[in-house]
Enzyme design. Sequence first.
Site, PDB file in Angstrom:
ATOM      1  N   LYS A  97      -9.788  14.473   4.453  1.00  0.00           N
ATOM      2  CA  LYS A  97      -8.755  14.053   3.496  1.00  0.00           C
ATOM      3  C   LYS A  97      -9.463  13.724   2.184  1.00  0.00           C
ATOM      4  CE  LYS A  97      -7.005  10.207   2.205  1.00  0.00           C
ATOM      5  NZ  LYS A  97      -6.929  10.496   0.751  1.00  0.00           N
TER       6      LYS A  97
ATOM      7  N   GLU B 178      -6.595  11.689  -3.264  1.00  0.00           N
ATOM      8  CA  GLU B 178      -5.347  12.226  -3.827  1.00  0.00           C
ATOM      9  C   GLU B 178      -5.441  12.343  -5.344  1.00  0.00           C
ATOM     10  OE1 GLU B 178      -5.996   9.355  -2.519  1.00  0.00           O
ATOM     11  OE2 GLU B 178      -4.529   7.787  -2.951  1.00  0.00           O
TER      12      GLU B 178
ATOM     13  N   SER C   9     -13.999   2.400  -2.283  1.00  0.00           N
ATOM     14  CA  SER C   9     -14.214   1.024  -2.743  1.00  0.00           C
ATOM     15  C   SER C   9     -14.456   0.084  -1.549  1.00  0.00           C
ATOM     16  CB  SER C   9     -12.989   0.568  -3.532  1.00  0.00           C
ATOM     17  OG  SER C   9     -11.844   0.675  -2.704  1.00  0.00           O
TER      18      SER C   9
ATOM     19  N   CYS D 131     -21.226   5.499  -8.022  1.00  0.00           N
ATOM     20  CA  CYS D 131     -21.581   4.309  -7.235  1.00  0.00           C
ATOM     21  C   CYS D 131     -23.043   3.952  -7.449  1.00  0.00           C
ATOM     22  CB  CYS D 131     -21.287   4.536  -5.761  1.00  0.00           C
ATOM     23  SG  CYS D 131     -22.389   5.723  -5.014  1.00  0.00           S
TER      24      CYS D 131
ATOM     25  N   GLU E 177     -17.610  -4.954  -9.534  1.00  0.00           N
ATOM     26  CA  GLU E 177     -17.749  -3.538  -9.896  1.00  0.00           C
ATOM     27  C   GLU E 177     -16.727  -3.190 -10.972  1.00  0.00           C
ATOM     28  OE1 GLU E 177     -16.646  -0.485  -6.942  1.00  0.00           O
ATOM     29  OE2 GLU E 177     -18.413   0.620  -7.606  1.00  0.00           O
TER      30      GLU E 177
HETATM   31  P1  NAD Z   1     -10.685   4.142  -3.099  1.00  0.00           P
HETATM   32  O1  NAD Z   1     -11.238   3.146  -2.135  1.00  0.00           O
HETATM   33  O2  NAD Z   1      -9.532   3.745  -3.924  1.00  0.00           O
HETATM   34  O3  NAD Z   1     -10.215   5.462  -2.302  1.00  0.00           O
HETATM   35  C1  NAD Z   1     -11.088   6.167  -1.486  1.00  0.00           C
HETATM   36  C2  NAD Z   1     -10.292   6.905  -0.414  1.00  0.00           C
HETATM   37  O4  NAD Z   1      -9.663   5.952   0.433  1.00  0.00           O
HETATM   38  C3  NAD Z   1      -9.192   7.809  -0.954  1.00  0.00           C
HETATM   39  O5  NAD Z   1      -9.203   9.011  -0.220  1.00  0.00           O
HETATM   40  C4  NAD Z   1      -7.926   7.017  -0.681  1.00  0.00           C
HETATM   41  O6  NAD Z   1      -6.796   7.836  -0.445  1.00  0.00           O
HETATM   42  C5  NAD Z   1      -8.293   6.268   0.574  1.00  0.00           C
HETATM   43  N1  NAD Z   1      -7.590   4.987   0.740  1.00  0.00           N
HETATM   44  C6  NAD Z   1      -7.145   4.155  -0.240  1.00  0.00           C
HETATM   45  N2  NAD Z   1      -6.596   3.048   0.316  1.00  0.00           N
HETATM   46  C7  NAD Z   1      -6.710   3.182   1.657  1.00  0.00           C
HETATM   47  C8  NAD Z   1      -6.338   2.370   2.772  1.00  0.00           C
HETATM   48  N3  NAD Z   1      -5.743   1.190   2.609  1.00  0.00           N
HETATM   49  N4  NAD Z   1      -6.614   2.826   4.007  1.00  0.00           N
HETATM   50  C9  NAD Z   1      -7.257   4.008   4.206  1.00  0.00           C
HETATM   51  N5  NAD Z   1      -7.623   4.818   3.175  1.00  0.00           N
HETATM   52  C10 NAD Z   1      -7.359   4.416   1.934  1.00  0.00           C
HETATM   53  O7  NAD Z   1     -11.920   4.624  -3.992  1.00  0.00           O
HETATM   54  P2  NAD Z   1     -11.902   5.558  -5.292  1.00  0.00           P
HETATM   55  O8  NAD Z   1     -11.331   4.795  -6.428  1.00  0.00           O
HETATM   56  O9  NAD Z   1     -11.360   6.892  -4.961  1.00  0.00           O
HETATM   57  O10 NAD Z   1     -13.478   5.733  -5.528  1.00  0.00           O
HETATM   58  C11 NAD Z   1     -14.249   4.833  -6.260  1.00  0.00           C
HETATM   59  C12 NAD Z   1     -14.969   3.868  -5.359  1.00  0.00           C
HETATM   60  O11 NAD Z   1     -15.799   4.574  -4.452  1.00  0.00           O
HETATM   61  C13 NAD Z   1     -15.906   2.940  -6.130  1.00  0.00           C
HETATM   62  O12 NAD Z   1     -15.792   1.647  -5.586  1.00  0.00           O
HETATM   63  C14 NAD Z   1     -17.286   3.529  -5.852  1.00  0.00           C
HETATM   64  O13 NAD Z   1     -18.356   2.608  -5.932  1.00  0.00           O
HETATM   65  C15 NAD Z   1     -17.111   4.021  -4.455  1.00  0.00           C
HETATM   66  N6  NAD Z   1     -18.104   5.037  -4.108  1.00  0.00           N
HETATM   67  C16 NAD Z   1     -19.110   4.684  -3.275  1.00  0.00           C
HETATM   68  C17 NAD Z   1     -20.086   5.593  -2.955  1.00  0.00           C
HETATM   69  C18 NAD Z   1     -21.215   5.219  -2.031  1.00  0.00           C
HETATM   70  O14 NAD Z   1     -21.952   6.082  -1.646  1.00  0.00           O
HETATM   71  N7  NAD Z   1     -21.366   3.959  -1.672  1.00  0.00           N
HETATM   72  C19 NAD Z   1     -20.026   6.893  -3.477  1.00  0.00           C
HETATM   73  C20 NAD Z   1     -18.969   7.231  -4.322  1.00  0.00           C
HETATM   74  C21 NAD Z   1     -18.002   6.294  -4.632  1.00  0.00           C
END
Ligand code: NAD
Length: 484
Positions: free
Chosen positions: A175, A178, A228, A283, A384
């Site tokens: 997945k 979005e 996140s 990240c 962050e």
């Molecule tokens: P996000 O957490 O908003 O979303 C990530 C994914 O989780 C999406 O596919 C989303 O649909 C899904 N999601 C959202 N809420 C959910 C829930 N309640 N239950 C299950 N799935 C859910 O993150 P984002 O804004 O897309 O990405 C940015 C974040 O990702 C930043 O915090 C960044 O630091 C982190 N990140 C971390 C790494 C790493 O390697 N540690 C790498 C890239 C990005």
Amino acid sequence: MGITTIENYIDGEWVASASGQALDVINPATGEAIARVPLSTAAEVDAAVQSAQEAFEEWRETPPYTRARAMFRLKGAIEENFEELSRIVVEENGKTIDEARGEVRRAIENVEVAAGIPSLMMGYNLEDVATNIDEEAVRQPLGVFCAIAPFNFPAMVPFWFLPYAVATGNTFVLKPSEQAPLTQTRLFELIDEIDLPPGVVNLVHGGKDTAQAMLEHPGIRGVSFVGSTPVAKHVYTTATAHGKRAQCQGGAKNFLVVMPDAVLDKTAGAITTSAFGNAGQRCLAGSVVLAVGDIYEPLKERLVEAARGLKVGYGLDPATQMGPVISPAALERITNYIEQGVQDGAKLLLDGRGVSVPEYPGGCFIGPTILDEAAPEMSIVQEEIFGPVLSIIQVDDFEEALAIMNNSRYGNAGSIFTSSGKWAREFKYRAQIGNVGINIGIAAPIASFPFGGMKDSFFGDLHGQGPDVINFYTERKIVITRWF
Ligand code: NAD
């Protein structure tokens, strides 16, 4: 021209979601909708998982050499479509075309490493563990795995997982975010051309409800998550409560320690790229500079000078050095952090708010921002921001810098800039972070190494990429043998 609603890829076929719910996918530079992404239902997740379960038995028996050949075909297909894929990354994510090319290259590297599966998946053995008894450890795939991905690396992050899951003989459901689902949609069209049996890989679009259905599905053996921290925690606890393996990479707050003996020019250049590359939406982005002693003044000057010169614009314009952030909501969050930082007493050296790109009035643009005289307790240092904002703190010595960094709840990455082996070793040894840079601004592990992360930046024990991900995707079965 009307925009299309993208489809899911289930059981080797493209199928329209029946959910009736969809979101616009917005080009963050133009503000225009470029596609619609369906919010797929639990029934559609179930269809993908069932197909993956059915494909598993035959796929696990497919020789690793044959599975490796699929990886070679995938690499070829991505190479052939490299420019198109890079362009799609820019259109849906906003980063510059060079950054997008770098990302697609990283995705390919993971396919290349996964093509080594006949070696990577070998077990080990020892004869005569007792009289006439031999013992061996073999690796076996487990079944269906899934991954839930973030918006910021729409090509690369899913490929920290997909190639390895498939090469080890598992089957897979992805997945994507979005907010940025188009790159993987195109990649799955390429996957469709490399003749994998139906069901080996599946693509299901959607948001959090779609993800939740995966976390609760009894047919899924393990979950890889990147996003996140609050969501990473939720995914980890939910997936493990449902009996699944889970590796969940979360958010970050990365500190860059600059010692007085650092090579000034190169350090300033590396920090500028770290903080403002990808518009700070990495990240591994450097977020707080801890300048030790006398280097503070000259470093500050260089950083402001370098950041001020960055050209903000549409990532497809080759002159652009920094693209927009992903959405109006992200822009608002970043702006709020800057305001809060100023209220808390930080001093704005460079203010990116109000930057406009006249050709693209609907874009989510914000310029590089530098806040000086930050303090450890401020939200700009603790939390962050995920945007092009760099804070600077002057500290007296290495110990003070290390204490501030290690006090963070996050532990994703950090760097030291120094000419001293002693300080580099101290940093490497004592830093409570998973990806350590020594005179490196973005400590991004290459595909054959695991992607580190500690504390609130990672939940689980086996990371993505490298030997860790092979362990994650295999059961180590122990066989003890005696022949009478
Ligand atoms: P996000 O957490 O908003 O979303 C990530 C994914 O989780 C999406 O596919 C989303 O649909 C899904 N999601 C959202 N809420 C959910 C829930 N309640 N239950 C299950 N799935 C859910 O993150 P984002 O804004 O897309 O990405 C940015 C974040 O990702 C930043 O915090 C960044 O630091 C982190 N990140 C971390 C790494 C790493 O390697 N540690 C790498 C890239 C990005």
